[in-house]
Design an enzyme around this catalytic site. Structure first.
Site, PDB file in Angstrom:
ATOM      1  CG  ASP A 268       4.857  21.714  -7.771  1.00  0.00           C
ATOM      2  OD1 ASP A 268       4.485  22.844  -8.099  1.00  0.00           O
ATOM      3  OD2 ASP A 268       5.919  21.210  -8.169  1.00  0.00           O
TER       4      ASP A 268
ATOM      5  CB  CYS B  34      19.173  40.037   0.861  1.00  0.00           C
ATOM      6  SG  CYS B  34      19.976  38.755  -0.116  1.00  0.00           S
TER       7      CYS B  34
END
Ligand code: SF4
Ligand code: SF4
Length: 391
Positions: free
Chosen positions: A137, A194
């Protein structure tokens, strides 16, 4: 190792060892440049979307081989995390603010890096000459795109990597290596029709093209140094640090167990701190209380600035003396500017007096603007405090 069966066997051994050390998912992919993502990165730049703090050069982000020239494959890993998500302390007082799940508990970078270090050592014990670089990350490579390609999950409309097993409550990491490990199948997009995350986002930061406008995203704005724009401060609600709204609403996260399970010893007070305590917290107290978390390197100022905004949003009148003290004497302009805004929101006579006193002595332009705006907004109420923007 000379044949494909040897590499397939090594993959199985890596998976088994990974499971032993608490890596929840492992996938494999090639190290070829992710050129299909370059237009998206560039279009974000062209659309004025700011990059996150830790994102690097787009060309380097799409090219693992610019980090390890001999790279042939990538081992992509996901480690599920959890914390307090949604459940609040039983009493309304003292007034508290909400910290996002990823910002609670031990810094996930350290957790994932420690596991990847062990995995690297395991591989080196089998193949000492292997070249292996660890990424966690840091924004240097496109880790979500790599995770999709390696079959860990799909790129959700909320722009997060979503796994079938743990939803988006996962931290990612990678080992880039010169070993020719055979690739897994990519994971297909499973969001279907969705759009819950798009409509739930309080600042409408997510667009249909799977971009997040970081200038509107609370997960970014509450971690960075500047005062959030006036139009998003009320939308922060009780957000003290980070934002989980587009994750908490996601049906994949709701159906899996990981989000509700509380690992480790995260106290509810750590997830929902008392705002008055945060306002009055010294640097030493911050380090003691939050020094182990992923946001610690940013220091106490963003969290305290957010606490100031949240007491305004939650109408915490008990915080007025602390806000007055900040406006009168805190050395940080961003704190004084936020305090002016919050005192304006609280709007009592005491607040107005504090704003007028500060108006007479304040030197910083941003703080003066916030004081004037707070007084001007009050002017529309029962009392007239004079011409706006005068000093
Ligand atoms: Fe919106 Fe919060 Fe998700 Fe950012 S983290 S896109 S503000 S819901
Ligand atoms: Fe995809 Fe719906 Fe989850 Fe958004 S809320 S990431 S659209 S499944």
């Amino acid at each position: 190792m000379n044949n494909i069966m040897d590499w397939i066997k090594l993959k199985a051994e890596i998976r088994a060892f990974g499971a032993e050390i608490g890596i929840d998912k492992i996938g494999f992919t090639d190290a070829l440049p992710l050129t299909e993502h370059l237009p998206l990165l560039l279009s974000r730049q062209n659309a004025g979307y700011r990059f996150a703090i830790n994102e690097g050069d787009p060309q380097k982000r799409i090219s693992p081989m610019l980090h390890l020239p001999q790279a042939k494959s990538i081992i992509s890993v996901a480690v599920a995390y959890s914390g307090h998500n949604g459940e609040k302390p039983e009493t309304a007082e003292p007034v508290r603010g909400r910290i996002s799940v990823i910002s609670q508990g031990t810094d996930y970078h350290k957790v994932v890096r420690a596991k990847l270090t062990k995995l690297r050592e395991f591989i080196l014990a089998n193949i000492p000459e292997a070249q292996i670089e660890i990424f966690v990350d840091t924004g240097e490579i496109l880790e979500k795109a790599i995770a999709v390609k390696a079959g860990l999950g799909w790129f959700g409309r909320n722009t997060l990597l979503i796994t079938h097993e743990f939803g988006s409550w996962v931290s990612l990491g990678e080992l880039v290596t010169d070993l020719p490990l055979p690739a897994d199948e990519p994971c297909p997009d499973s969001c279907g029709p969705c759009r819950r995350c798009l409509t739930a986002c309080p600042t409408r930061a997510i667009d249909e093209e799977k971009n997040i406008n970081l200038d509107r995203c609370l997960a970014c704005l509450t971690l960075t140094k500047a005062l959030p724009p006036a139009e998003v401060r009320e939308q922060m609600g009780d957000t003290l640090y980070g934002c989980d709204i587009c994750q908490a609403i996601c049906p994949i996260n709701q159906k899996n167990g990981a989000a509700k399970e509380i690992q480790g010893s995260i106290a509810l007070d750590e997830a929902y701190p008392i705002l008055l305590d945060i306002l009055q917290m010294s640097n030493a107290e911050y380090k003691k209380r939050f020094g182990h978390t992923s946001g610690a390197w940013r220091g106490r100022t963003p969290m305290q600035r957010n606490a100031v905004i949240v007491v305004g949003n939650l109408q915490d009148f008990s915080a007025i003396p602390a806000l007055k003290a900040i406006l009168a004497a805190d050395s940080r302009p961003v704190l004084r500017a936020a305090a002016a805004w919050a005192l304006g929101k609280l709007g009592t006579e005491q607040c107005q007096d504090a704003l007028l006193k500060a108006l007479a002595v304040e030197q910083d332009n941003e703080v003066l603007t916030e004081i004037n705006l707070a007084l001007y907004n009050k002017k529309k109420g029962p009392q007239d405090y004079g011409t706006p923007f005068s000093s």
